[in-house]
Design a protein around this motif. Structure first.
Motif, short mmCIF file in Angstrom:
data_model
loop_
_atom_site.label_atom_id
_atom_site.label_comp_id
_atom_site.label_asym_id
_atom_site.label_seq_id
_atom_site.Cartn_x
_atom_site.Cartn_y
_atom_site.Cartn_z
N MET A 1 0.85 -1.17 0.00
CA MET A 1 0.00 0.00 0.00
C MET A 1 0.90 1.24 0.00
O MET A 1 1.91 1.28 0.67
CB MET A 1 -0.89 0.02 1.24
N THR A 10 -4.78 6.41 -0.68
CA THR A 10 -4.02 5.18 -0.55
C THR A 10 -4.33 4.29 -1.73
O THR A 10 -5.49 4.10 -2.09
CB THR A 10 -4.38 4.46 0.76
N TRP A 13 -2.26 -2.95 -3.40
CA TRP A 13 -2.88 -4.23 -3.08
C TRP A 13 -2.95 -4.40 -1.59
O TRP A 13 -2.01 -4.10 -0.87
CB TRP A 13 -2.07 -5.36 -3.70
N GLU A 14 -4.04 -4.94 -1.11
CA GLU A 14 -4.22 -5.22 0.31
C GLU A 14 -4.61 -6.68 0.47
O GLU A 14 -5.56 -7.13 -0.19
CB GLU A 14 -5.32 -4.33 0.88
N PRO A 15 -3.91 -7.43 1.31
CA PRO A 15 -4.32 -8.82 1.54
C PRO A 15 -5.75 -8.85 2.08
O PRO A 15 -6.09 -8.14 3.01
CB PRO A 15 -3.32 -9.33 2.58
N GLN A 18 -6.82 -9.22 5.95
CA GLN A 18 -6.71 -8.11 6.91
C GLN A 18 -7.60 -6.93 6.53
O GLN A 18 -7.60 -5.91 7.19
CB GLN A 18 -5.25 -7.65 7.02
N SER A 19 -8.36 -7.07 5.49
CA SER A 19 -9.18 -5.99 4.97
C SER A 19 -10.53 -5.89 5.67
O SER A 19 -11.13 -6.90 6.05
CB SER A 19 -9.42 -6.21 3.47
#
Length: 77
Positions: A1, A10, A13-15, A18-19
């Motif tokens: 991020m 922002t 990519w976000e896993p 954890q989102s």
């Protein structure tokens, strides 16, 4: 991020685990059994204001990226 210095937004990519969108991802994944490997975008009513107006959460396949070498057009004239 990363944070875009011009907009302050922002990006990246976000896993999914954890989102805050993990439950919407699971909802969308249930609608897509046997999906082909690839990159998907999570879209729906709780994601970015649902600009696609889908009314339900879905995983939308993203087109493959083309490299600059394959998208270049050259002239022989």
């Amino acid at each position: 991020m990363q944070t875009d210095p011009e907009t302050g937004k922002t990006v990246g990519w976000e896993p999914v685990g954890q989102s805050a969108f993990a439950k919407f991802f699971e909802e969308a994944r249930e609608r897509l059994p046997g999906a082909a490997p690839g990159t998907y975008e999570l879209c729906g009513p709780e994601v970015n204001g649902d600009p696609e107006q889908l009314g339900e959460h879905r995983l939308v396949p993203m087109p493959p990226r083309r490299s600059s070498a394959t998208s270049r057009v050259t002239s022989t004239a």
